[in-house]
Design a protein around this motif. Structure first.
Motif, mmCIF file in Angstrom:
data_model
loop_
_atom_site.group_PDB
_atom_site.id
_atom_site.type_symbol
_atom_site.label_atom_id
_atom_site.label_comp_id
_atom_site.label_asym_id
_atom_site.label_seq_id
_atom_site.Cartn_x
_atom_site.Cartn_y
_atom_site.Cartn_z
ATOM 1 N N ALA A 40 0.827 -1.210 0.000
ATOM 2 C CA ALA A 40 0.000 0.000 0.000
ATOM 3 C C ALA A 40 0.863 1.262 0.000
ATOM 4 N N LEU A 41 2.048 1.191 0.627
ATOM 5 C CA LEU A 41 2.884 2.378 0.760
ATOM 6 C C LEU A 41 3.296 2.965 -0.590
ATOM 7 N N PRO A 42 3.797 2.161 -1.556
ATOM 8 C CA PRO A 42 4.102 2.735 -2.875
ATOM 9 C C PRO A 42 2.899 3.426 -3.509
ATOM 10 N N ALA A 43 1.713 2.846 -3.334
ATOM 11 C CA ALA A 43 0.508 3.459 -3.900
ATOM 12 C C ALA A 43 0.227 4.805 -3.237
ATOM 13 N N PHE A 44 0.453 4.884 -1.915
ATOM 14 C CA PHE A 44 0.283 6.149 -1.194
ATOM 15 C C PHE A 44 1.250 7.203 -1.730
ATOM 16 N N VAL A 45 2.501 6.815 -1.953
ATOM 17 C CA VAL A 45 3.505 7.738 -2.490
ATOM 18 C C VAL A 45 3.055 8.261 -3.861
ATOM 19 N N GLY A 46 2.619 7.335 -4.732
ATOM 20 C CA GLY A 46 2.189 7.735 -6.073
ATOM 21 C C GLY A 46 0.987 8.668 -6.038
ATOM 22 N N ALA A 47 -0.003 8.342 -5.189
ATOM 23 C CA ALA A 47 -1.207 9.170 -5.086
ATOM 24 C C ALA A 47 -0.853 10.537 -4.509
#
Lengths: 198, 198, 198
Positions: free
Chosen positions: C156-163
């Motif tokens: 989930a963390l990479p997705a948070f960074v991208g968002a």
């Protein structure tokens, strides 16, 4: 005087927190890390309300528009991570917090449906869906048989009682902060008694 | 003359009943109690239609606004609880009732989408989603591998055929109560034959 | 000059294709047939976006209104069926395609929310929900513990960074096709590195 909206918001947020703790406790038992704990807490705590708001169909779900709803899952995951990591009596604690969430959500869910102008039967149904929805998502996501289906335990029935009482008092015009707390107490006691006897 | 809306409502309710029976039969095999049986019956019977109505996005799902939709799951759970508790041939019965629900839902789901002004491809897709959605929810909730994915069985294909025929007849202007029953018969026969040969 | 809508559509379709391949690879490992492969590919590829569109509540989900969204799952299922049936290194490939989908969906999901006029915090949340939603549905449907909850892996963390980066650049007015590709590259690299180290 405090408006019904403020009461509703606070009861809802406390219910969100209770369910979030139950999610984090399950995450701890399954040995998920802190990120997994936040995610499972969010799914349990916000899932039932998101389903309810999608069904009522009155704009985006409140969990996605009011950032206050993100605080309880974060707080719950932190608390469980730092305080309860050594606690062994996960099941009892999980059930108690889950019962607290259930007691509050069957009231706030029903109330939101009633204020949206839904008929009484559907309002009760939506209240129960809100109350059991999050826990159902929690158990499905963590690959467990949902508590909802435990033959020797009562889970949906207390929610039905709470949603029914809320609808009744609302139509009688006697729904207040006080009676809301009494209903919550009754549902909580009913749920915990049923679980103890199972 | 009977209007298409009345025909649609009745076909939908009969489909709801068939799926509800399949849910209660699975609940009986899993040894859920009567409350669990009502709940699983409701999830299977109403789940596909709720998903469809949320996707069409034309107000709250009918299962939450028309209380008539609550009768079939209650009736199915009672019937299964009192009549079939000693029956061993659960799988055959479950598949037959499931096929009945599939046959009716691929028609009513497609029709609702078409009357909502959706394009033909999306209407077929929504019909199939309605038809397979409830069974998918049933199997996920009860922690089984969905029938949908059984490599030696055909489940989605009969629903596609039914949704396709419904869309075709609708655009040709020859969709009536009679042709609807013929389509349902074809889909049911296709599904049961596929299951027998697997 | 190419409009942002066209860029968004293409990034979205490529993301759909990547997730669809991950679904078909899991279907192959589970020995589902070609129909099951198309279905699991569709659930993974379209699930996250359907959830996002239902939450934004601006008409029926795009996957049901634009037939172009049906091509990637069909293509992915064909490719995997004919090319990869003998490949043993399913997990690596599945994770790489899944990372590609994750990298693109956290951008397109956030962007759709921003263009719908949602506040920044909710936009990030919706972007992450879009990115992790499909994969979560895939793992739940195939009866596996979701990758999302793997304690030694970051999902989930990479997705948070991208968002987060998408929201930041959007508000600074520097979101273009080029910066979108850079964000996607960063998220992809972050996700794959995290997975390698786990």
């Amino acid at each position: 005087m405090i408006s019904i909206d403020i009461v509703l918001l606070w009861l809802d947020l406390v219910g969100v927190f209770f369910f979030a703790v139950s999610g984090s406790l399950l995450a701890a038992r399954k040995q998920f890390d802190i990120v997994g704990s936040v995610l499972l807490a969010s799914i349990v705590a916000l899932g039932g309300g998101v389903i309810r708001d999608i069904i009522i169909n009155a704009g985006p779900p409140i969990a996605f528009t009011n950032p206050a709803y993100l605080a309880p899952p974060l707080l719950a995951a932190m608390l469980v991570y730092f305080l309860f990591s050594s606690v062994q009596r996960f099941t009892s604690l999980l059930t108690l917090f889950d019962a607290g969430g259930l007691a509050l959500f069957c009231i706030t869910g029903t109330l939101k449906a009633l204020t949206a102008g839904v008929n009484p039967v559907s309002a009760i149904l939506l209240g129960v869906t809100t109350a059991v929805g999050g826990g159902l998502l929690r158990d499905i996501t963590a690959n467990e048989i949902p508590t909802l289906f435990n033959a020797r335990d009562l889970y949906a029935l207390p929610a039905f009682v709470g949603a029914g009482l809320t609808t009744l008092l609302w139509h009688l015009g006697t729904f207040t902060g006080l009676t809301a707390c009494i209903i919550a107490g009754v549902v909580f006691a009913f749920r915990v008694t049923a679980w103890r006897r199972s």
